[in-house]
Design an enzyme around this catalytic site. Structure first.
Site, short mmCIF file in Angstrom:
data_model
loop_
_atom_site.label_atom_id
_atom_site.label_comp_id
_atom_site.label_asym_id
_atom_site.label_seq_id
_atom_site.Cartn_x
_atom_site.Cartn_y
_atom_site.Cartn_z
N LYS A 72 -36.33 69.40 -16.74
CA LYS A 72 -37.02 68.84 -15.56
C LYS A 72 -36.63 69.51 -14.24
O LYS A 72 -37.43 69.54 -13.31
CB LYS A 72 -36.75 67.34 -15.45
CG LYS A 72 -37.53 66.50 -16.45
CD LYS A 72 -37.32 65.02 -16.18
CE LYS A 72 -38.05 64.18 -17.20
NZ LYS A 72 -38.00 62.74 -16.88
N ASP A 108 -42.61 59.96 -12.78
CA ASP A 108 -41.65 58.93 -13.21
C ASP A 108 -41.50 57.83 -12.14
O ASP A 108 -41.42 56.65 -12.47
CB ASP A 108 -40.28 59.54 -13.49
CG ASP A 108 -40.25 60.35 -14.77
OD1 ASP A 108 -41.01 60.02 -15.70
OD2 ASP A 108 -39.47 61.32 -14.84
#
Ligand code: ATR
Length: 286
Positions: A72, A108
């Site tokens: 990420k 997210d």
């Protein structure tokens, strides 16, 4: 049944490993439900090959990708553009390829916010306790601060990591009262009844360690909404502690569904069939 042909648009999940990811399952179910000619595949990328991601996605004409552990952060150097939210969080979980340009997003934080809102929890003005200070905590703390939380305390086993997280966001969110502490029975005991929301972002309670919890069993939870990001199992030890005190509990499936829904919308431009994502996920976890 999926019919792949010459016009199928391809997305996938970049991670290492990706064998246990449920994202291919839920996204393919969503594509099928909307009759979109799209397919979602696993894309295991060894960390040594992370610098080939840009070339790979462009060469094979991918429409986008999700990004998971451990890529990420490292993937950000491969992108042409990074959305301000993803930049502030310091992590990208969604890539869209548009005219050969790679754009990075982080869904997210919004996924977490949607998971709270759909359960009736309003973070604006709330006093929040976040357990853990890793990547998942960062998106969670950003999300709460962005939504107007009044106070955010971060408790972590390694207190320096909590301090680093909080110091970084303090400058961006001047009205939020940030604090950090070491995650110990003593600090949990002292936290009693001064919070509206407690969120577990650590891996404690995750399969196969289902008997562990970030909250010491002898200490009562505050009179708050209790949220766990862990979804294997759905009913974690931490959420069982909440139930035994009759506290409202929010499990980890909501964030997974809504981060996926946002990614789906970024790629396809269609509203995501959230119910299909949810039903598919719950069936797979059952
Ligand atoms: P993620 O990206 O999923 O958040 P991570 O960045 O590795 O993963 O963070 C894991 C979090 O779980 C950290 O807050 C970690 O605490 P440390 O920063 O002290 O390592 C926490 N964690 C993991 N195992 C733990 C344990 N046994 N007890 C307490 N905290 C734990």
């Amino acid at each position: 049944m999926m019919h792949i042909n010459g016009e199928t648009k391809i997305v996938g999940i970049l991670g290492y490993p990706v064998t246990h990811s449920l994202s291919p399952l839920i996204h393919n179910a969503a594509f099928a439900a909307l009759k979109l000619n799209w397919a979602y595949i696993p894309l295991p990328v060894n960390p040594e090959k992370i610098n080939d991601v840009r070339k790979g996605l462009r060469t094979f004409n991918f429409a986008g990708a999700n990004v998971t552990v451990p890529h990420k952060q490292a993937v950000m150097r491969q992108l042409d553009e990074i959305d301000p939210v993803a930049r502030e969080i310091g992590a990208v979980n969604t890539i869209a390829v548009q005219n050969g340009a790679l754009r990075g997003f982080n869904t997210d934080a919004d996924g977490f916010l949607q998971a709270l809102l759909e359960k009736g929890f309003e973070p604006k003005g709330a006093r929040c306790l976040v357990l853990g200070a890793g990547g998942a905590a960062r998106a969670t703390v950003f999300s709460l601060a962005h939504a107007g939380a009044k106070r955010i305390a971060v408790f972590n086993r390694t207190v320096e990591r909590a301090a680093f997280l909080v110091d970084d966001l303090r400058a961006t969110f001047e009205t939020v009262q940030f604090s950090c502490e070491s995650l110990t029975p003593h600090s949990l005991d002292a936290a009693n009844d001064s919070f509206d929301l407690v969120v577990n972002t650590t891996s404690l309670g995750m399969f196969p360690h289902v008997d562990t919890s970030p909250w010491h069993p002898d200490i009562p939870l505050p009179n708050a909404t209790i949220c766990d990001l862990v979804y294997t199992p759905i009913r974690t030890k931490f959420l069982q502690q909440a139930e035994s005190q009759n506290l409202p509990a929010i499990d980890g499936t909501g964030m997974l569904i809504h981060q996926g829904a946002r990614a789906f919308e970024i790629w396809t431009g269609h509203p995501a069939p959230v119910d299909v994502l949810r039903q598919t996920l719950l069936a797979a976890l059952a």
